[in-house]
Design a protein around this motif. Structure first.
Motif, PDB file in Angstrom:
ATOM      1  N   UNK A 105       0.858  -1.191   0.000  1.00  0.00           N
ATOM      2  CA  UNK A 105       0.000   0.000   0.000  1.00  0.00           C
ATOM      3  C   UNK A 105       0.890   1.235   0.000  1.00  0.00           C
ATOM      4  N   UNK A 106       0.316   2.384  -0.277  1.00  0.00           N
ATOM      5  CA  UNK A 106       1.076   3.632  -0.278  1.00  0.00           C
ATOM      6  C   UNK A 106       0.378   4.635   0.643  1.00  0.00           C
ATOM      7  N   UNK A 123      -9.328  10.419 -11.639  1.00  0.00           N
ATOM      8  CA  UNK A 123      -7.999  10.348 -11.037  1.00  0.00           C
ATOM      9  C   UNK A 123      -7.713   8.892 -10.694  1.00  0.00           C
ATOM     10  N   UNK A 124      -6.536   8.419 -11.078  1.00  0.00           N
ATOM     11  CA  UNK A 124      -6.139   7.059 -10.701  1.00  0.00           C
ATOM     12  C   UNK A 124      -4.745   7.102 -10.070  1.00  0.00           C
ATOM     13  N   UNK A 125      -4.493   6.136  -9.222  1.00  0.00           N
ATOM     14  CA  UNK A 125      -3.170   5.952  -8.624  1.00  0.00           C
ATOM     15  C   UNK A 125      -2.650   4.599  -9.109  1.00  0.00           C
ATOM     16  N   UNK A 126      -1.438   4.596  -9.654  1.00  0.00           N
ATOM     17  CA  UNK A 126      -0.851   3.368 -10.198  1.00  0.00           C
ATOM     18  C   UNK A 126       0.339   2.953  -9.342  1.00  0.00           C
ATOM     19  N   UNK A 137      -3.774  -0.528 -10.515  1.00  0.00           N
ATOM     20  CA  UNK A 137      -4.302   0.816 -10.309  1.00  0.00           C
ATOM     21  C   UNK A 137      -5.496   0.793  -9.365  1.00  0.00           C
ATOM     22  N   UNK A 138      -5.796   1.947  -8.828  1.00  0.00           N
ATOM     23  CA  UNK A 138      -7.001   2.118  -8.024  1.00  0.00           C
ATOM     24  C   UNK A 138      -7.543   3.510  -8.286  1.00  0.00           C
ATOM     25  N   UNK A 139      -8.846   3.686  -8.053  1.00  0.00           N
ATOM     26  CA  UNK A 139      -9.492   4.985  -8.216  1.00  0.00           C
ATOM     27  C   UNK A 139      -9.912   5.482  -6.842  1.00  0.00           C
ATOM     28  N   UNK A 140      -9.254   6.524  -6.331  1.00  0.00           N
ATOM     29  CA  UNK A 140      -9.569   7.017  -4.982  1.00  0.00           C
ATOM     30  C   UNK A 140     -11.036   7.394  -4.799  1.00  0.00           C
ATOM     31  N   UNK A 161      -4.283  -1.617  -3.161  1.00  0.00           N
ATOM     32  CA  UNK A 161      -4.428  -2.042  -4.546  1.00  0.00           C
ATOM     33  C   UNK A 161      -4.892  -3.495  -4.593  1.00  0.00           C
ATOM     34  N   UNK A 162      -5.629  -3.815  -5.652  1.00  0.00           N
ATOM     35  CA  UNK A 162      -6.129  -5.174  -5.847  1.00  0.00           C
ATOM     36  C   UNK A 162      -5.478  -5.801  -7.072  1.00  0.00           C
ATOM     37  N   UNK A 163      -5.160  -7.078  -6.983  1.00  0.00           N
ATOM     38  CA  UNK A 163      -4.566  -7.774  -8.136  1.00  0.00           C
ATOM     39  C   UNK A 163      -5.546  -7.855  -9.299  1.00  0.00           C
ATOM     40  N   UNK A 164      -6.825  -7.729  -9.008  1.00  0.00           N
ATOM     41  CA  UNK A 164      -7.819  -7.780 -10.067  1.00  0.00           C
ATOM     42  C   UNK A 164      -7.841  -6.545 -10.946  1.00  0.00           C
TER      43      UNK A 164
END
Length: 331
Positions: A105-106, A123-126, A137-140, A161-164
């Motif tokens: 996680x970050x 906005x996405x975080x990679x 990636x995830x979308x906050x 983050x999810x592996x999916x």
């Protein structure tokens, strides 16, 4: 020994040898100034890799040099044309082990995340694994509650983050369509709201203006999802999907059947042609309200009503024939 002789005796050996007592300290200082921290190298590799994923599909990517929480601004393109929708990307590079059950996680300040979730753009975080050249990636916007973020203020929170949700070419296409759909929905809702206000205030010029805005938005989006041809008229595929759903509705009231078929066809067309994205109900209703009278003209509806009556008559005669045959068999 006079002062001059004393200074010569102390300094001359160091001068001859090319060193002074402060040389090691200066050398270490220079080394510190020229050494590049490992986190800078990792960040550069990660940003370059993530940028490349967008570039491969022809999108315009600008690197943000002022660090306000985003690394990349993606101006998405559709069939070679720049789109009004944009995507902001925060990249987190890592050399940590990403093979375990849970991905790293970050940590991000809560007020930064709150700014992300409130922005109109996607906005996405990679998270990018620089060792194995892969990312997630995830979308906050979908991960945090606004009130909770406000209460946490400047405290750091964990983004997971999810592996999916692998960040690859399929993800880039899906994210671009998600941004495009959300932008179209927001623009249509805004135009519809202004149109209603203009009608209420009896501002005819504004009414005509926002009608034009809506028509333009709907036409362009209809072309993008391949329901409408660029030169006008519906695509053959959309018509086939629409009639297929109408037939499945069976011998119901024609208006009800065509209305349900139109909405289902729009949903399926978006899913098929927009990287398997869905769409907000408000957007779909707006499309249906415009498409329905253009597709199901009074003449076509009259033919469908006649066909329905003919179908029911045949169904009734068939049932009567089956009944008569059963009676004959029983005798």
């Amino acid at each position: 020994m006079d002062r001059t002789s004393l200074m010569t005796e102390i300094l001359l050996p160091s001068f001859i040898s090319g060193r002074s007592k402060s040389a090691p300290l200066k050398r270490r200082a220079r080394e510190e100034m020229t050494r590049r921290p490992a986190q800078h190298r990792i960040a550069s590799l990660a940003v370059a890799a993530v940028r490349r994923e967008w570039n491969l599909q022809g999108h315009a990517v600008d690197e943000i040099h002022e660090d306000y929480g985003e690394d990349l601004l993606v101006q998405i393109c559709h069939e070679g044309r720049l789109d009004p929708a944009r995507v902001w990307v925060q990249v987190k590079g890592t050399e940590r082990d990403c093979s375990g059950r849970n991905l790293p996680s970050v940590k991000v300040k809560a007020d930064q995340v709150l700014r992300w979730v409130r922005t109109a753009d996607l906005v996405i975080v990679v998270l990018w694994d620089v060792k194995h050249e892969r990312g997630w990636f995830t979308m906050p916007q979908e991960q945090f509650d606004h009130v909770e973020l406000s209460n946490r203020s400047n405290r750091a929170i964990s983004i997971t983050f999810s592996r999916g949700l692998a960040f690859d070419q399929a993800a880039v296409a899906k994210l671009c369509w998600a941004a495009r759909i959300e932008h179209a929905n927001r623009a249509m809702v805004y135009a519809r709201s202004n149109l209603a206000e203009a009608r209420e205030m009896e501002l005819e010029a504004s009414v005509q203006f926002y009608k034009g805005v809506l028509s333009s938005l709907i036409f362009d989006f209809g072309v993008a999802i391949k329901a409408v041809r660029p030169m006008g008229g519906f695509t053959e595929h959309f018509a086939e999907v629409l009639f297929a759903y109408y037939i499945r509705e069976g011998p119901k009231d024609v208006e009800e059947a065509t209305t349900r078929a139109m909405m289902t066809a729009v949903f399926e067309t978006i899913h098929l042609n927009c990287s398997e994205n869905g769409a907000p109900l408000a957007l779909v209703k707006e499309l249906c309200a415009t498409f329905y009278p253009l597709f199901f003209t009074p003449d076509m509806l009259a033919k469908l009503v006649a066909a329905r009556i003919n179908f029911l008559s045949k169904q009734k005669r068939s049932a009567q024939g089956d009944k008569a045959k059963m009676e004959d068999d029983q005798q």
